[in-house]
Motif scaffolding. Structure first.
Motif, short mmCIF file in Angstrom:
data_model
loop_
_atom_site.label_atom_id
_atom_site.label_comp_id
_atom_site.label_asym_id
_atom_site.label_seq_id
_atom_site.Cartn_x
_atom_site.Cartn_y
_atom_site.Cartn_z
N MET A 176 55.48 96.50 -78.17
CA MET A 176 55.18 97.42 -77.01
C MET A 176 55.87 96.43 -75.72
O MET A 176 55.24 95.48 -75.24
N PRO A 177 57.01 96.75 -75.22
CA PRO A 177 57.63 96.36 -74.22
C PRO A 177 56.77 96.72 -73.00
O PRO A 177 56.25 97.59 -72.52
N LEU A 178 56.65 95.44 -72.03
CA LEU A 178 55.89 95.64 -70.52
C LEU A 178 56.88 95.96 -69.81
O LEU A 178 57.99 95.99 -69.54
N SER A 179 56.46 96.82 -68.69
CA SER A 179 57.06 97.39 -67.60
C SER A 179 57.34 96.10 -66.53
O SER A 179 56.71 95.38 -66.54
N PRO A 180 58.53 96.29 -65.73
CA PRO A 180 58.82 94.95 -64.72
C PRO A 180 57.36 94.89 -63.78
O PRO A 180 56.89 93.76 -63.57
N ALA A 181 56.77 96.01 -63.59
CA ALA A 181 55.35 95.72 -62.67
C ALA A 181 54.31 95.03 -63.44
O ALA A 181 53.85 94.03 -62.88
N GLN A 182 54.16 95.23 -64.85
CA GLN A 182 53.19 94.69 -65.53
C GLN A 182 53.45 93.11 -65.72
O GLN A 182 52.60 92.39 -65.80
N VAL A 183 54.92 92.99 -65.86
CA VAL A 183 55.33 91.38 -66.24
C VAL A 183 54.94 90.63 -64.80
O VAL A 183 54.30 89.41 -64.82
N MET B 154 52.67 90.47 -74.30
CA MET B 154 52.44 89.68 -72.94
C MET B 154 53.22 88.50 -73.24
O MET B 154 53.89 87.94 -72.16
N GLN B 155 53.01 87.89 -74.18
CA GLN B 155 53.52 86.50 -74.67
C GLN B 155 55.08 86.32 -74.50
O GLN B 155 55.77 85.69 -73.85
N TYR B 156 55.81 87.39 -75.01
CA TYR B 156 57.19 87.48 -75.09
C TYR B 156 57.55 87.99 -73.71
O TYR B 156 58.71 87.35 -73.27
N ALA B 157 56.87 88.59 -72.68
CA ALA B 157 57.41 88.83 -71.50
C ALA B 157 57.38 87.61 -70.90
O ALA B 157 58.20 87.32 -69.82
N LEU B 158 56.31 86.85 -70.77
CA LEU B 158 56.19 85.67 -69.85
C LEU B 158 57.24 84.57 -70.37
O LEU B 158 57.85 84.00 -69.46
N LYS B 159 57.54 84.55 -71.62
CA LYS B 159 58.59 83.77 -72.24
C LYS B 159 60.01 84.31 -71.60
O LYS B 159 60.76 83.28 -71.18
N ARG B 160 60.15 85.55 -71.56
CA ARG B 160 61.61 85.95 -71.21
C ARG B 160 61.73 85.74 -69.54
O ARG B 160 62.71 85.46 -69.24
N TYR B 161 60.47 85.72 -69.01
CA TYR B 161 60.29 85.31 -67.54
C TYR B 161 60.76 83.95 -67.19
O TYR B 161 61.72 83.62 -65.98
N ARG B 162 60.36 83.10 -67.88
CA ARG B 162 60.56 81.77 -67.85
C ARG B 162 62.09 81.16 -68.14
O ARG B 162 62.62 80.47 -67.25
#
Length: 340
Positions: free
Chosen positions: A1-8, A35-43
């Motif tokens: 389930m991909p998170l939206s930019p606002a959720q990230v 959520m873990q994948y979204a934070l990893k992508r952000y880093r």
């Protein structure tokens, strides 16, 4: 389930506040893995948005999609195969039928069984129906209660209603146990006549042969409608019948004038305005749902009479009370077909 930019962005802010990943996933109501994948992508990227996907390119352009949409809007009966062929001939784009269906789903166009309406529905019919609705849209329930709504209906022993369904596996389509047996002329049929109003109803008349104007006067008007007019009173009764030939014959008009029966001028091609059509559907369902459905025409006549007598007067009254809403719906449709 991909998170939206606002959720990230919210997840990053909560991490900075010292919350654990499990707590953040609970607050955002998302799976912990997403959520873990979204934070990893952000880093890794420093962006709240997802990376470009690795899926295939769309095989149709915006203009191709518009061509498909306009083709369907101009002719709602086109199949996916026909649209695919037109796209290939006109624009030189070769796609599959599934692609055409996906483009239709993207604009919320789905395949449904078409609604049924009267044939030969011409502009003059729409004009007459719209005029009738405007003249009667302000009628009260008391005014509609004065109308005796009448009509004829045909009941068949074997009537396909397109509602029957069958359970089967792949390859079992033409097995004898999954095939509906057809009968010539639907096994025979009978014609009936009836009339309903808010307060009462007529008897159900079995029409044994073709209904002519003379038979309509002798067997229907004299035997059932005229006694009903005496029961209701001259100023508390209006006859509604449609524009079939036996109803509009000169001898019928002369008879109604002689006995003082007033007629409600009814627009042609308007079965959706006649509440008795709903009663006919109720009768057909009652007959079909019998534990012992009729097998002969005599049994069908008896079943029709019993079903007619079993209809509650309250149900009839409730259907007739929908007439003001029918008039409003007809005006909204500009004289066209309505949901009734």
């Amino acid at each position: 389930m991909p998170l939206s930019p606002a959720q990230v962005a919210q997840a990053v802010a909560l991490v900075d506040q010292g919350l654990t990943q499990r707590e953040i996933a609970t607050i955002l109501n998302v799976p912990r893995s997403s959520m873990q994948y979204a934070l990893k992508r952000y880093r890794e990227t420093g962006s709240y948005s997802r990376r470009p996907g690795s899926g295939g390119f769309r095989c149709t352009s915006v203009r191709d999609d518009r061509f498909i949409l306009l083709a369907v809007l101009r002719n709602r009966y086109l199949t996916a195969v026909e649209i695919r062929h037109r796209l290939q001939v006109t624009r030189g784009v070769n796609v599959s039928e599934r692609t055409v269906r996906r483009r239709m789903e993207e604009v919320n166009l789905k395949v449904h069984r078409p609604a049924r309406g009267p044939s030969s529905f011409l502009r003059q019919h729409r004009v007459a129906r719209l005029q009738f609705a405007r003249e009667h849209v302000n009628w009260s329930h008391e005014q509609w209660a004065k109308v005796l709504f009448t009509d004829e209906c045909r009941f068949a022993l074997r009537t396909p209603d397109d509602r029957e369904r069958v359970w089967r596996r792949r390859g079992e389509r033409f097995l004898s146990i999954t095939t509906t047996k057809t009968v010539s002329f639907n096994g025979g049929s009978i014609m009936v006549w009836g009339g309903i109003s808010s307060d009462a109803r007529t008897e159900l008349v079995i029409v044994n042969n073709r209904l002519t104007a003379a038979r309509y006067i002798e067997e229907v008007l004299q035997e059932h409608v005229f006694p009903y007019s005496d029961f209701k009173g001259e100023n508390h009764f209006l006859l509604m019948h449609d524009n079939t030939r036996p109803h509009v014959a000169h001898c019928v008009e002369e008879y109604l004038h002689e006995v003082g029966i007033r007629k409600l001028q009814w627009p042609a091609r308007s079965p959706d305005l006649n509440p008795i059509e709903h009663i006919w559907n109720m009768l057909k369902r009652k007959i079909k749902s019998n534990s012992n459905p009729p097998e002969t025409l005599d049994q069908l006549r008896s079943a029709a009479m019993a079903a007619w007598d079993s209809v509650k007067q309250l149900d009839i009254r409730n259907i007739i009370q929908s007439m003001p809403e029918r008039m409003k719906a007809l005006i909204r449709a500009r004289g066209g077909n309505t949901r009734y």
